[in-house]
Design a protein around this motif. Structure first.
Motif, mmCIF file in Angstrom:
data_model
loop_
_atom_site.group_PDB
_atom_site.id
_atom_site.type_symbol
_atom_site.label_atom_id
_atom_site.label_comp_id
_atom_site.label_asym_id
_atom_site.label_seq_id
_atom_site.Cartn_x
_atom_site.Cartn_y
_atom_site.Cartn_z
ATOM 1 N N LEU A 5 0.864 -1.170 0.000
ATOM 2 C CA LEU A 5 0.000 0.000 0.000
ATOM 3 C C LEU A 5 0.904 1.224 0.000
ATOM 4 O O LEU A 5 1.731 1.386 0.907
ATOM 5 N N CYS A 6 0.782 2.067 -1.021
ATOM 6 C CA CYS A 6 1.566 3.301 -1.065
ATOM 7 C C CYS A 6 0.794 4.394 -0.340
ATOM 8 O O CYS A 6 -0.339 4.686 -0.700
ATOM 9 N N VAL A 7 1.394 4.962 0.695
ATOM 10 C CA VAL A 7 0.706 5.971 1.500
ATOM 11 C C VAL A 7 1.285 7.372 1.306
ATOM 12 O O VAL A 7 0.765 8.332 1.850
ATOM 13 N N ASN A 8 2.350 7.487 0.517
ATOM 14 C CA ASN A 8 3.013 8.776 0.360
ATOM 15 C C ASN A 8 3.836 8.730 -0.920
ATOM 16 O O ASN A 8 4.512 7.761 -1.188
ATOM 17 N N GLY A 9 3.742 9.784 -1.736
ATOM 18 C CA GLY A 9 4.569 9.866 -2.937
ATOM 19 C C GLY A 9 3.777 9.691 -4.218
ATOM 20 O O GLY A 9 2.563 9.866 -4.251
ATOM 21 N N VAL A 10 4.472 9.317 -5.275
ATOM 22 C CA VAL A 10 3.908 9.229 -6.628
ATOM 23 C C VAL A 10 2.659 8.351 -6.695
ATOM 24 O O VAL A 10 1.686 8.685 -7.348
ATOM 25 N N PHE A 11 2.683 7.207 -6.001
ATOM 26 C CA PHE A 11 1.563 6.259 -6.072
ATOM 27 C C PHE A 11 0.668 6.296 -4.838
ATOM 28 O O PHE A 11 -0.015 5.324 -4.523
ATOM 29 N N ALA A 12 0.652 7.417 -4.102
ATOM 30 C CA ALA A 12 -0.135 7.531 -2.867
ATOM 31 C C ALA A 12 -1.573 7.080 -3.100
ATOM 32 O O ALA A 12 -2.216 7.478 -4.063
ATOM 33 N N GLY A 13 -2.044 6.196 -2.224
ATOM 34 C CA GLY A 13 -3.412 5.690 -2.307
ATOM 35 C C GLY A 13 -3.540 4.407 -3.106
ATOM 36 O O GLY A 13 -4.576 3.750 -3.057
ATOM 37 N N ALA A 14 -2.499 4.030 -3.827
ATOM 38 C CA ALA A 14 -2.562 2.816 -4.657
ATOM 39 C C ALA A 14 -2.156 1.593 -3.844
ATOM 40 O O ALA A 14 -1.301 1.660 -2.966
ATOM 41 N N SER A 15 -2.801 0.475 -4.163
ATOM 42 C CA SER A 15 -2.469 -0.802 -3.527
ATOM 43 C C SER A 15 -2.046 -1.766 -4.621
ATOM 44 O O SER A 15 -2.648 -1.807 -5.692
ATOM 45 N N PHE A 16 -0.994 -2.518 -4.368
ATOM 46 C CA PHE A 16 -0.458 -3.473 -5.337
ATOM 47 C C PHE A 16 -0.527 -4.874 -4.735
ATOM 48 O O PHE A 16 0.134 -5.162 -3.743
ATOM 49 N N ASP A 17 -1.332 -5.719 -5.341
ATOM 50 C CA ASP A 17 -1.543 -7.081 -4.858
ATOM 51 C C ASP A 17 -0.428 -7.975 -5.381
ATOM 52 O O ASP A 17 -0.137 -7.981 -6.571
ATOM 53 N N MET A 18 0.199 -8.740 -4.500
ATOM 54 C CA MET A 18 1.300 -9.613 -4.904
ATOM 55 C C MET A 18 0.874 -11.073 -5.082
ATOM 56 O O MET A 18 1.720 -11.913 -5.357
ATOM 57 N N ARG A 19 -0.419 -11.363 -4.936
ATOM 58 C CA ARG A 19 -0.860 -12.750 -5.105
ATOM 59 C C ARG A 19 -0.450 -13.279 -6.474
ATOM 60 O O ARG A 19 -0.651 -12.615 -7.482
ATOM 61 N N GLY A 20 0.116 -14.461 -6.488
ATOM 62 C CA GLY A 20 0.517 -15.076 -7.747
ATOM 63 C C GLY A 20 1.826 -14.541 -8.308
ATOM 64 O O GLY A 20 2.242 -14.937 -9.387
ATOM 65 N N MET A 21 2.455 -13.622 -7.593
ATOM 66 C CA MET A 21 3.742 -13.078 -8.052
ATOM 67 C C MET A 21 4.808 -13.450 -7.032
ATOM 68 O O MET A 21 4.687 -13.101 -5.862
ATOM 69 N N PRO A 22 5.840 -14.160 -7.452
ATOM 70 C CA PRO A 22 6.873 -14.547 -6.483
ATOM 71 C C PRO A 22 7.586 -13.336 -5.889
ATOM 72 O O PRO A 22 7.984 -13.339 -4.735
#
Length: 105
Positions: A5-22
């Motif tokens: 979860l990006c809480v500060n900076g360029v991607f603030a507010g974005a969440s990146f799901d890592m399911r299925g990604m090593p």
């Protein structure tokens, strides 16, 4: 699985799901990274940090690949080019000033 979860900076507010990604790499190079920062963000390396969630251990391993460093909660700089184990809930910063903060969920 893990997520960032990006809480500060360029991607603030974005969440990146890592399911299925090593693992996920963050940086400015679309060839080397899955989360790609604009080229104007020069304090971030082409491949700045690699993040791996280990389900069996319920934790993350982060590997700093940058010149400027990757920092975790408390301002601790992680070792360069070697996996560093951190717990879920750890804050990750892509520079020592605390910009571009992610929470490893």
């Amino acid at each position: 699985g893990g997520s960032l979860l990006c809480v500060n900076g360029v991607f603030a507010g974005a969440s990146f799901d890592m399911r299925g990604m090593p693992q996920v790499a963050i940086g400015r190079s679309a060839r080397e990274s899955q989360i790609v920062f604009p080229s104007a963000e020069t304090q971030i390396s082409r491949k700045h940090v690699q993040i791996q969630f280990v389900e069996g251990e319920n934790c993350y391993y982060i590997t700093d690949c940058s010149k400027n460093g990757t920092y975790v909660s408390g301002g601790v700089r992680t070792p360069t080019n070697q996996p560093y184990r951190v717990a879920r809930g750890t804050s990750l910063y892509l520079d020592k000033h605390g910009r571009n903060k992610f929470i490893l969920q």
